[in-house]
Design an enzyme around this catalytic site. Structure first.
Site, mmCIF file in Angstrom:
data_model
loop_
_atom_site.group_PDB
_atom_site.id
_atom_site.type_symbol
_atom_site.label_atom_id
_atom_site.label_comp_id
_atom_site.label_asym_id
_atom_site.label_seq_id
_atom_site.Cartn_x
_atom_site.Cartn_y
_atom_site.Cartn_z
ATOM 1 N N ASN A 40 0.822 -1.215 0.000
ATOM 2 C CA ASN A 40 0.000 0.000 0.000
ATOM 3 C C ASN A 40 0.852 1.259 0.000
ATOM 4 O O ASN A 40 0.635 2.174 -0.801
ATOM 5 C CB ASN A 40 -0.934 0.009 1.223
ATOM 6 C CG ASN A 40 -1.972 -1.089 1.169
ATOM 7 O OD1 ASN A 40 -2.110 -1.765 0.169
ATOM 8 N ND2 ASN A 40 -2.699 -1.285 2.253
ATOM 9 N N THR B 66 -18.055 36.778 -31.387
ATOM 10 C CA THR B 66 -18.900 36.248 -30.321
ATOM 11 C C THR B 66 -20.005 35.443 -30.996
ATOM 12 O O THR B 66 -20.472 35.805 -32.074
ATOM 13 C CB THR B 66 -19.528 37.356 -29.441
ATOM 14 O OG1 THR B 66 -20.465 38.103 -30.230
ATOM 15 C CG2 THR B 66 -18.462 38.295 -28.888
ATOM 16 N N HIS B 67 -20.380 34.340 -30.385
ATOM 17 C CA HIS B 67 -21.395 33.444 -30.975
ATOM 18 C C HIS B 67 -20.989 32.960 -32.366
ATOM 19 O O HIS B 67 -21.848 32.654 -33.200
ATOM 20 C CB HIS B 67 -22.766 34.131 -31.052
ATOM 21 C CG HIS B 67 -23.239 34.708 -29.759
ATOM 22 N ND1 HIS B 67 -23.910 33.965 -28.821
ATOM 23 C CD2 HIS B 67 -23.121 35.964 -29.241
ATOM 24 C CE1 HIS B 67 -24.197 34.742 -27.778
ATOM 25 N NE2 HIS B 67 -23.730 35.959 -28.014
ATOM 26 N N SER C 124 -4.606 13.186 -47.171
ATOM 27 C CA SER C 124 -5.730 12.256 -47.276
ATOM 28 C C SER C 124 -5.272 10.978 -47.958
ATOM 29 O O SER C 124 -4.415 11.004 -48.841
ATOM 30 C CB SER C 124 -6.860 12.895 -48.087
ATOM 31 O OG SER C 124 -7.808 11.923 -48.467
ATOM 32 N N ASN D 1 -4.685 17.891 -44.066
ATOM 33 C CA ASN D 1 -5.627 17.906 -42.954
ATOM 34 C C ASN D 1 -4.950 18.306 -41.640
ATOM 35 O O ASN D 1 -3.838 17.849 -41.358
ATOM 36 C CB ASN D 1 -6.248 16.520 -42.792
ATOM 37 C CG ASN D 1 -6.987 16.070 -44.032
ATOM 38 O OD1 ASN D 1 -7.682 16.858 -44.654
ATOM 39 N ND2 ASN D 1 -6.822 14.808 -44.398
ATOM 40 N N TYR E 282 -7.396 1.255 3.122
ATOM 41 C CA TYR E 282 -7.136 0.832 1.740
ATOM 42 C C TYR E 282 -8.251 -0.072 1.243
ATOM 43 O O TYR E 282 -8.730 -0.949 1.957
ATOM 44 C CB TYR E 282 -5.803 0.086 1.653
ATOM 45 C CG TYR E 282 -5.590 -0.503 0.273
ATOM 46 C CD1 TYR E 282 -5.264 0.310 -0.802
ATOM 47 C CD2 TYR E 282 -5.765 -1.867 0.043
ATOM 48 C CE1 TYR E 282 -5.105 -0.210 -2.076
ATOM 49 C CE2 TYR E 282 -5.600 -2.405 -1.225
ATOM 50 C CZ TYR E 282 -5.277 -1.577 -2.274
ATOM 51 O OH TYR E 282 -5.134 -2.093 -3.532
ATOM 52 N N GLN F 59 -6.917 0.179 -7.255
ATOM 53 C CA GLN F 59 -6.017 -0.339 -8.283
ATOM 54 C C GLN F 59 -6.377 0.221 -9.649
ATOM 55 O O GLN F 59 -5.502 0.505 -10.471
ATOM 56 C CB GLN F 59 -6.078 -1.860 -8.310
ATOM 57 C CG GLN F 59 -5.265 -2.508 -9.417
ATOM 58 C CD GLN F 59 -5.328 -4.026 -9.347
ATOM 59 O OE1 GLN F 59 -5.179 -4.613 -8.288
ATOM 60 N NE2 GLN F 59 -5.562 -4.671 -10.485
ATOM 61 N N LYS G 285 -4.804 3.577 -11.399
ATOM 62 C CA LYS G 285 -3.520 3.646 -12.095
ATOM 63 C C LYS G 285 -3.699 3.827 -13.597
ATOM 64 O O LYS G 285 -3.068 4.676 -14.224
ATOM 65 C CB LYS G 285 -2.701 2.381 -11.827
ATOM 66 C CG LYS G 285 -1.800 2.461 -10.614
ATOM 67 C CD LYS G 285 -0.721 1.403 -10.679
ATOM 68 C CE LYS G 285 -1.049 0.265 -9.775
ATOM 69 N NZ LYS G 285 0.009 -0.769 -9.747
#
Length: 438
Positions: free
Chosen positions: A112, A156-157, A279, A287, A318, A323, A326
């Site tokens: 641990n 904006t928008h 492509s 691209n 614990y 586990q 990770k």
């Protein structure tokens, strides 16, 4: 699989259950393995300081740990399914080479606190890399904000709104990455605590020299409570992922801008060829795949964050559930950091198309300037606003983008970017980093 550290006589091990228990732990532990070796060496030295291994045994164990690290780096030692995890691999190797001395290495230590200290050291390294990546991106943005002041539309928008500039665009992301750096530094300070010596979460009946291992491993402080050491697992990982997420979120928005700006419909930006691909069927295409994957990288970080958060519905002490954390942090940091580390080079080499940006600035985008000028002359703003709206189509007559930008004198606006203040903040981050490296 080698003998299990916890195996008891008379208990038959079901291989299906073992596969489920081990999962991908041994593969993920390859990320942590060198940190586990470093922590094991500090633990051995600590045991020697309290007389539980002799000086000769400590020297031999340290030598073999160094040899194991070298073999792992060269590929001579492979961490694979022969072992339950990295911890058992270290003990098996030491026992094979040194016999009883190798069997002493786990004294006063649990898997641990072993995984806690290895993952903590790994997280520190990831946060240091995050700090460096954000600081580098902020530096490039500041340099280009000083150098580039080309007029461009501000949106904006997703609609054309007011006149902006490339300097304003770079300054905005410079400040973003400065703040991201600061957040990563603060998070590093939060997690910079040594859990080694807390064992299974309740301490051991040995006078372990935890202050020594704290100094030896380069931690800023000792994580005192064994119970808190266990409570912090997942909590500290989540904090690190949140710091990463903040930076990658800024990256996503920057990548969105570049995705739009590189289209033929905008045509504002040309990317370096190294950051584009062709492509497989259309010979005419280049691209922006790197930019698109930068934009997508936030999804991996957010997913890792969500998974760790969901794992933390646990009592104290614990629990094996942890586990699974990770894999989340390794995947999240692997994708997020790799994207961020490519960004400074991209920002330094992208090219603006001044003519396309100027051509996209239409007359109505000066209407706000007209309204503000009238308000400054004493007309009530709402009246000035209505009058400017009625004549918006002609607002640009006799005006230039440069004049509009020069009149934007509010702090942070195009005429007062406060780059010197941002430079001072960046320099402060640099000093903090030097302190970290000292």
């Amino acid at each position: 699989m080698s003998d299990l550290l916890w195996q008891k006589k008379g208990v038959e091990i079901d291989p299906r259950i073992m596969r489920f228990l081990a999962g991908s732990d041994v593969v993920l532990d390859r990320e942590l393995f060198l940190h586990d070796i470093v922590a094991s060496r500090a633990h051995v030295e600590g045991l020697a300081r309290i007389g539980l291994v002799s000086d000769a045994e400590s020297a031999n164990l340290s030598r073999e740990l160094d040899a194991l690290a070298a073999d792992f780096k060269s590929g001579a030692f492979v961490l694979d399914e022969r072992f339950e995890d990295g911890h058992s691999a270290i003990e098996a190797r030491l026992t094979e080479r040194l016999g009883d001395a190798g069997r002493k290495v786990h004294t006063g230590r649990s898997r641990n606190d072993q995984v806690l200290v290895a993952s903590r050291l790994w997280l520190k390294a990831q946060l240091e890399a995050l700090i460096d990546a954000c600081r580098a991106s902020a530096r490039v943005c500041l340099d280009r904000a000083h150098a580039d002041a080309l007029p461009m539309p501000g949106y904006t928008h997703l609609q054309r709104a007011v006149v902006s500039s490339t300097a304003m665009w770079f300054a905005g992301f410079a400040e973003s990455f400065i703040d991201d750096t600061r957040r990563a530094q603060d998070t590093l300070a939060l997690i910079d605590a040594n859990p080694l010596g807390t064992a299974a979460g309740y301490g051991v009946n040995l006078p372990l020299d935890r202050d020594y291992t704290t100094q030896r491993l380069g931690f800023a402080r000792l994580q005192i409570s064994p119970i808190y050491a266990q409570l912090s697992r997942g909590k500290f990982e989540l904090a690190a992922l949140e710091a990463l997420a903040g930076a990658v979120l800024d990256l996503r928005r920057l990548a969105w801008d570049l995705s739009l700006f590189t289209t033929a419909e905008y045509g504002f930006v040309s990317l370096p060829a190294a950051y584009t691909t062709g492509s497989s069927i259309m010979p005419n295409k280049r691209n922006p795949d790197v930019v698109e994957l930068m934009r997508a990288s936030y999804a991996a970080v957010a997913a890792a964050r969500c998974e760790v958060e969901q794992l933390l519905s646990l009592p104290s002490g614990y629990q094996r559930d942890l586990q699974f954390s990770k894999g989340s942090i390794v995947h999240g940091f692997g994708i997020g950091l790799s994207a961020l580390e490519l960004l400074p080079g991209l920002l330094a080499s992208l090219k603006w198309n001044a003519d396309a940006m100027r051509g996209a600035i239409e007359s109505s985008m000066y209407a706000t300037d007209v309204a503000i000028e009238q308000a400054a002359a004493g007309v009530p703003f709402r009246d000035a606003y209505r009058a400017a709206a009625e004549t918006a189509a002609d607002a640009g007559q006799g005006r230039t983008p440069e004049a509009s930008l020069a009149a934007r004198v509010s702090p942070g606006g195009a005429a007062d970017l406060r780059l010197a203040e941002l430079e001072a903040r960046w320099t402060g981050l640099n000093k903090a980093a030097l302190g970290r490296d000292a």
